[in-house]
Write a protein that holds these residues in place. Structure first.
Motif, PDB file in Angstrom:
ATOM      1  N   PHE A 194      13.651 -22.999 -19.900  1.00  0.00           N
ATOM      2  CA  PHE A 194      14.039 -23.396 -21.180  1.00  0.00           C
ATOM      3  C   PHE A 194      12.733 -24.226 -21.911  1.00  0.00           C
ATOM      4  O   PHE A 194      11.617 -24.050 -21.099  1.00  0.00           O
ATOM      5  CB  PHE A 194      15.232 -24.488 -21.133  1.00  0.00           C
ATOM      6  N   ALA A 195      12.993 -25.021 -22.858  1.00  0.00           N
ATOM      7  CA  ALA A 195      11.900 -25.397 -23.944  1.00  0.00           C
ATOM      8  C   ALA A 195      10.702 -26.030 -23.298  1.00  0.00           C
ATOM      9  O   ALA A 195       9.642 -25.270 -23.384  1.00  0.00           O
ATOM     10  CB  ALA A 195      12.493 -26.245 -24.903  1.00  0.00           C
ATOM     11  N   PRO A 196      10.470 -27.166 -22.718  1.00  0.00           N
ATOM     12  CA  PRO A 196       9.213 -27.837 -22.493  1.00  0.00           C
ATOM     13  C   PRO A 196       8.442 -26.972 -21.553  1.00  0.00           C
ATOM     14  O   PRO A 196       7.148 -26.713 -21.745  1.00  0.00           O
ATOM     15  CB  PRO A 196       9.580 -28.999 -21.959  1.00  0.00           C
ATOM     16  N   PHE A 197       8.899 -26.183 -20.726  1.00  0.00           N
ATOM     17  CA  PHE A 197       8.331 -25.428 -19.716  1.00  0.00           C
ATOM     18  C   PHE A 197       7.784 -24.061 -20.178  1.00  0.00           C
ATOM     19  O   PHE A 197       6.802 -23.327 -19.826  1.00  0.00           O
ATOM     20  CB  PHE A 197       9.245 -25.031 -18.555  1.00  0.00           C
ATOM     21  N   THR A 198       8.616 -23.414 -21.273  1.00  0.00           N
ATOM     22  CA  THR A 198       8.201 -22.329 -21.782  1.00  0.00           C
ATOM     23  C   THR A 198       7.149 -22.238 -22.691  1.00  0.00           C
ATOM     24  O   THR A 198       6.351 -21.216 -23.139  1.00  0.00           O
ATOM     25  CB  THR A 198       9.442 -21.532 -22.489  1.00  0.00           C
ATOM     26  N   TRP A 199       6.813 -23.762 -23.186  1.00  0.00           N
ATOM     27  CA  TRP A 199       5.650 -23.932 -24.190  1.00  0.00           C
ATOM     28  C   TRP A 199       4.391 -23.844 -23.439  1.00  0.00           C
ATOM     29  O   TRP A 199       3.366 -23.380 -24.009  1.00  0.00           O
ATOM     30  CB  TRP A 199       5.864 -25.211 -24.719  1.00  0.00           C
ATOM     31  N   VAL A 200       4.255 -24.069 -22.210  1.00  0.00           N
ATOM     32  CA  VAL A 200       3.213 -23.618 -21.506  1.00  0.00           C
ATOM     33  C   VAL A 200       2.641 -22.387 -21.274  1.00  0.00           C
ATOM     34  O   VAL A 200       3.627 -21.576 -20.859  1.00  0.00           O
ATOM     35  CB  VAL A 200       3.110 -24.438 -20.057  1.00  0.00           C
ATOM     36  N   ALA A 260      -1.744 -20.853 -17.640  1.00  0.00           N
ATOM     37  CA  ALA A 260      -1.784 -21.938 -17.081  1.00  0.00           C
ATOM     38  C   ALA A 260      -0.585 -22.311 -16.059  1.00  0.00           C
ATOM     39  O   ALA A 260      -1.128 -22.730 -14.993  1.00  0.00           O
ATOM     40  CB  ALA A 260      -1.414 -23.123 -18.212  1.00  0.00           C
ATOM     41  N   TRP A 261       0.481 -21.584 -16.178  1.00  0.00           N
ATOM     42  CA  TRP A 261       1.254 -21.906 -14.846  1.00  0.00           C
ATOM     43  C   TRP A 261       0.805 -21.003 -13.875  1.00  0.00           C
ATOM     44  O   TRP A 261       0.895 -21.692 -12.578  1.00  0.00           O
ATOM     45  CB  TRP A 261       2.625 -20.981 -15.417  1.00  0.00           C
ATOM     46  N   PHE A 262       0.109 -19.835 -13.943  1.00  0.00           N
ATOM     47  CA  PHE A 262      -0.343 -19.304 -12.701  1.00  0.00           C
ATOM     48  C   PHE A 262      -1.608 -20.142 -12.104  1.00  0.00           C
ATOM     49  O   PHE A 262      -1.647 -20.142 -10.753  1.00  0.00           O
ATOM     50  CB  PHE A 262      -1.112 -17.704 -13.168  1.00  0.00           C
ATOM     51  N   LEU A 263      -2.525 -20.728 -13.052  1.00  0.00           N
ATOM     52  CA  LEU A 263      -3.523 -21.377 -12.325  1.00  0.00           C
ATOM     53  C   LEU A 263      -2.928 -22.870 -11.649  1.00  0.00           C
ATOM     54  O   LEU A 263      -3.413 -23.238 -10.736  1.00  0.00           O
ATOM     55  CB  LEU A 263      -4.580 -21.875 -13.584  1.00  0.00           C
ATOM     56  N   ILE A 264      -1.884 -23.317 -12.409  1.00  0.00           N
ATOM     57  CA  ILE A 264      -1.399 -24.686 -11.817  1.00  0.00           C
ATOM     58  C   ILE A 264      -0.840 -24.108 -10.442  1.00  0.00           C
ATOM     59  O   ILE A 264      -1.196 -25.005  -9.468  1.00  0.00           O
ATOM     60  CB  ILE A 264      -0.229 -25.177 -12.632  1.00  0.00           C
ATOM     61  N   LYS A 265       0.025 -23.107 -10.124  1.00  0.00           N
ATOM     62  CA  LYS A 265       0.375 -22.654  -8.802  1.00  0.00           C
ATOM     63  C   LYS A 265      -0.937 -22.449  -7.781  1.00  0.00           C
ATOM     64  O   LYS A 265      -0.516 -22.955  -6.515  1.00  0.00           O
ATOM     65  CB  LYS A 265       1.141 -21.584  -9.018  1.00  0.00           C
ATOM     66  N   THR A 268      -0.211 -15.612  -2.907  1.00  0.00           N
ATOM     67  CA  THR A 268       0.865 -16.307  -2.590  1.00  0.00           C
ATOM     68  C   THR A 268       1.773 -16.926  -3.869  1.00  0.00           C
ATOM     69  O   THR A 268       3.097 -16.714  -3.750  1.00  0.00           O
ATOM     70  CB  THR A 268       0.546 -17.837  -1.681  1.00  0.00           C
ATOM     71  N   ALA A 269       0.972 -17.440  -4.808  1.00  0.00           N
ATOM     72  CA  ALA A 269       1.594 -17.605  -6.142  1.00  0.00           C
ATOM     73  C   ALA A 269       2.426 -16.319  -6.701  1.00  0.00           C
ATOM     74  O   ALA A 269       3.401 -16.526  -7.322  1.00  0.00           O
ATOM     75  CB  ALA A 269       0.619 -18.130  -7.210  1.00  0.00           C
ATOM     76  N   ILE A 270       1.957 -15.171  -6.456  1.00  0.00           N
ATOM     77  CA  ILE A 270       2.581 -14.029  -7.143  1.00  0.00           C
ATOM     78  C   ILE A 270       3.686 -13.546  -6.395  1.00  0.00           C
ATOM     79  O   ILE A 270       4.657 -13.181  -6.804  1.00  0.00           O
ATOM     80  CB  ILE A 270       1.471 -12.696  -7.383  1.00  0.00           C
ATOM     81  N   LEU A 271       3.466 -13.412  -4.999  1.00  0.00           N
ATOM     82  CA  LEU A 271       4.572 -12.906  -4.283  1.00  0.00           C
ATOM     83  C   LEU A 271       5.585 -13.755  -4.036  1.00  0.00           C
ATOM     84  O   LEU A 271       6.700 -13.368  -4.015  1.00  0.00           O
ATOM     85  CB  LEU A 271       3.698 -12.498  -2.858  1.00  0.00           C
ATOM     86  N   PHE A 272       5.457 -15.065  -4.123  1.00  0.00           N
ATOM     87  CA  PHE A 272       6.426 -15.754  -3.455  1.00  0.00           C
ATOM     88  C   PHE A 272       6.752 -16.873  -4.715  1.00  0.00           C
ATOM     89  O   PHE A 272       7.986 -17.392  -4.454  1.00  0.00           O
ATOM     90  CB  PHE A 272       5.969 -16.821  -2.038  1.00  0.00           C
ATOM     91  N   LEU A 273       6.037 -17.377  -5.405  1.00  0.00           N
ATOM     92  CA  LEU A 273       6.073 -18.403  -6.351  1.00  0.00           C
ATOM     93  C   LEU A 273       6.130 -17.877  -7.817  1.00  0.00           C
ATOM     94  O   LEU A 273       5.935 -18.485  -8.639  1.00  0.00           O
ATOM     95  CB  LEU A 273       5.282 -19.431  -6.381  1.00  0.00           C
ATOM     96  N   GLY A 274       6.664 -16.743  -8.011  1.00  0.00           N
ATOM     97  CA  GLY A 274       6.709 -16.167  -9.510  1.00  0.00           C
ATOM     98  C   GLY A 274       5.597 -16.131 -10.407  1.00  0.00           C
ATOM     99  O   GLY A 274       5.622 -15.982 -11.521  1.00  0.00           O
ATOM    100  N   GLY A 275       4.534 -16.042  -9.834  1.00  0.00           N
ATOM    101  CA  GLY A 275       3.286 -15.756 -10.351  1.00  0.00           C
ATOM    102  C   GLY A 275       2.954 -16.673 -11.736  1.00  0.00           C
ATOM    103  O   GLY A 275       2.998 -18.009 -11.600  1.00  0.00           O
ATOM    104  N   TRP A 276       3.150 -16.095 -12.942  1.00  0.00           N
ATOM    105  CA  TRP A 276       2.776 -16.750 -14.160  1.00  0.00           C
ATOM    106  C   TRP A 276       4.113 -17.241 -14.881  1.00  0.00           C
ATOM    107  O   TRP A 276       3.938 -17.738 -15.715  1.00  0.00           O
ATOM    108  CB  TRP A 276       2.032 -15.787 -15.165  1.00  0.00           C
ATOM    109  N   LEU A 277       5.220 -17.142 -13.994  1.00  0.00           N
ATOM    110  CA  LEU A 277       6.439 -17.336 -14.680  1.00  0.00           C
ATOM    111  C   LEU A 277       6.734 -18.848 -14.647  1.00  0.00           C
ATOM    112  O   LEU A 277       6.520 -19.600 -13.538  1.00  0.00           O
ATOM    113  CB  LEU A 277       7.655 -16.603 -14.337  1.00  0.00           C
ATOM    114  N   PRO A 278       7.305 -19.446 -15.881  1.00  0.00           N
ATOM    115  CA  PRO A 278       7.707 -20.985 -15.447  1.00  0.00           C
ATOM    116  C   PRO A 278       8.865 -21.237 -14.664  1.00  0.00           C
ATOM    117  O   PRO A 278       9.616 -20.405 -14.362  1.00  0.00           O
ATOM    118  CB  PRO A 278       7.922 -21.370 -17.123  1.00  0.00           C
ATOM    119  N   PRO A 279       8.839 -22.285 -13.864  1.00  0.00           N
ATOM    120  CA  PRO A 279      10.035 -22.842 -12.975  1.00  0.00           C
ATOM    121  C   PRO A 279      11.251 -22.842 -13.544  1.00  0.00           C
ATOM    122  O   PRO A 279      12.355 -22.696 -13.009  1.00  0.00           O
ATOM    123  CB  PRO A 279       9.634 -24.213 -12.231  1.00  0.00           C
TER     124      PRO A 279
END
Lengths: 348, 201
Positions: free
Chosen positions: A276-282, A286-291, A262-273
């Motif tokens: 820009f800056a604070p989000f791309t630092w993660v 980690a984004w993938f696991l959070i989703k 579900t995370a990969i197909l509908f919620l952009g997988g490992w990509l940040p929401p």
């Protein structure tokens, strides 16, 4: 070190690939099994707090060793084979349930580069692997030589066939929007902030996919295959010890797998929401696991909230609600993409 | 022997063995499970021939859906094998003849002569950058679109015919209307009656 490298070079080419892949597989399976163990713990804790209880808190600090204790207990328990059961199939069934749940992880991209097999038909492969999971349940129910187990397995077979169609149609929408079967490229298609993620243009399909995912994994409120109040424990009523534990492992591994999909197909997988800056630092992982964790929480929340569906209502929901919704939305998508200037809504 | 050849012989052996078991084993449920194994081995062979789309669809459709329904039916019926075996000797000659004819037909239809490209050997560079799925889809929906649609219509007719042949309306079946169930209010089902308390005798 030098002669270790020399030793490594002495292996024939195919065996080096084989061994290296084996190492990668272990690197996926071990964390997965640990997550399964702790998902059971988190499930008991979350549901506990939702029902104003504490949940397990005795084994280790704050109960953190509870899953280890559970695993040890199941490992040491006796495996009882019921009389009149088909012994080979009885033992084979939990393996058949667990294997497909693990095989599908081969094509799941954790980040842009972290994927075991980046195959072209990745999505089809996952569908094929998960569709084999039902054999574990069906064989278990038949081999147990028990009425309740048999009823559970018949329910499960009918339910999974119904919801797989809805799920497949929901994925057709994803394919139309992404234009590829490769899971890595489907995620990359959604780059550039959460308004490019597919769950927005495909919202009805996203809901259908999630609901049929819950049904496919036999989770509450669709867990009629177990149905404690009517058929004791359904297909695994005769299982004990480690064979029972394998069914449990399979169910939770499937839950994590469907959340990852579900995370990969509908919620952009490992990509940040946001790009820009604070989000791309993660880091992407980690984004993938959070989703994945967020979707898993939804599974637990559902279980704590809803009562079990009645069997005929499950069939009605699958055949008369979910499948028509997906068919209509696919038709709408096709029409918009080919005959109107708003194709950009679905297809970039 | 290369690694690929080893894999090929392994899956071929499993395929032949499981196919033989399907027709020889006594228990129908086990026969169905062996058929599943045969499908999976055949899919592995196709995968080895770099026909990954066909391989995965074989597993998805036949193993994931058709055989589940098959098992569903086979598990519930009680097959009496003694009755099935009656007249085995009588039918053996004609059955054997049909089997031999089938093998010859299959050899003629899918023998190496039908695949000149396979014998000539396509360069792997061409094969590798093509997506199997995309190529098949393009062919199916352009060059072969009419045969494909005709096949689909024939299948649809078969589905409708099967339903029409087996469906019978039973007058005593009770149905539920979920819309009416949702609309129901407490006052439709329950009546509060005020009654005077009875005096003690």
């Amino acid at each position: 070190m030098a002669h270790l490298i020399a030793l490594w070079g002495a292996f024939p080419g195919w065996s080096r690939i084989f061994l290296w892949d084996l190492v990668k597989i272990v690197a996926i399976i071990v964390p997965l099994m640990l997550s399964v163990a702790y998902l059971t713990f988190i499930e008991r804790k979350v549901i506990g707090y939702m029902q104003v209880r504490i949940g397990p808190n005795r084994v280790g600090p704050r109960g953190w060793l509870q899953p280890i204790a559970d695993g040890l207990k199941l490992l040491l328990k006796e495996i009882i084979v019921p009389s009149g059961a088909n012994k080979t199939l009885f033992v084979l069934a939990p393996v058949l349930a667990l294997l497909p749940a693990l095989v599908a992880w081969a094509v799941i991209p954790f980040t842009n580069t972290l994927v075991l097999a980046n195959v072209n038909a990745g999505l089809l492969f996952v569908l094929a692997a998960t569709s084999m999971g039902v054999y574990g349940v069906v064989v278990a129910g038949w081999a147990s030589n028990s009425k309740y187990a048999f009823l559970g397995c018949l329910r499960s077979a009918a339910q999974i066939v119904a919801y797989e169609i809805a799920m497949g149609f929901a994925l057709v929408g994803v394919l139309m929007a992404a234009g590829t079967l490769n899971l890595r490229r489907i995620a990359l298609e959604q780059a550039g902030g959460f308004w490019h993620w597919l769950f927005l243009p495909l919202f009805p399909l996203f809901l259908v996919y999630f609901i049929s995912g819950v049904a496919e994994t036999n989770r509450a409120p669709f867990d009629v295959a177990e149905g404690e109040s009517e058929i004791v424990a359904g297909f695994h009523v005769e299982y004990s010890g480690m064979t029972f534990a394998l069914f449990f492992l399979a169910e939770y591994a499937n839950m994590i797998l469907l959340s990852a999909l579900t995370a990969i197909l509908f919620l952009g997988g490992w990509l940040p929401p946001f790009d820009f800056a604070p989000f791309t630092w993660v880091p992407p992982l980690a984004w993938f696991l959070i989703k994945v964790a967020a979707i898993l929480f939804l599974y637990l929340w559902l279980r704590a909230t809803f009562p079990r569906y009645r069997y005929d209502q499950i069939m009605r929901l699958g055949w008369k609600v979910l499948i028509p919704v997906t068919l209509v939305w696919i038709g709408v998508m096709g029409f918009v993409i080919f005959f109107t200037p708003w194709a950009f809504l679905f297809y970039r | 022997m290369t690694f690929q050849a080893g894999v090929f012989y392994f899956f071929s052996a499993v395929l032949l063995w499981s196919a033989a078991m399907v027709v020889t084993i006594r228990n129908p449920v086990k026969a169905a499970l062996f058929l599943v194994l045969a499908f999976v081995s055949a899919a592995s062979l196709w995968m080895l021939a770099e026909a990954e789309f066909l391989a995965i669809v074989l597993v998805l459709v036949y193993v994931g859906a058709v055989m589940v329904l098959f098992l569903f039916v086979v598990m519930m019926i009680d097959v009496n094998l003694a009755v099935l075996r009656q007249g085995f000797g009588e039918y053996l000659p004609i059955g054997g003849l049909v089997a031999v004819l089938m093998v010859i037909e299959i050899a003629l239809a899918v023998g190496p002569r039908q695949f000149p490209a396979m014998r000539a050997g396509v360069s792997p560079a061409i094969v590798h950058h093509l997506s199997n799925t995309r190529e098949l889809g393009t062919l199916l929906y352009t060059t072969y679109v009419y045969p494909f649609e005709v096949a689909a219509v024939i299948l649809l007719v078969a589905i409708i015919a099967a339903i029409a042949l087996t469906m019978r309306r039973r007058p005593d079946t009770k149905y539920q209307d979920p819309a009416r169930q949702v609309e129901v209010r407490a006052q439709d089902r329950m009546r509060l009656v005020k009654m005077p308390a009875e005096p003690k005798a």
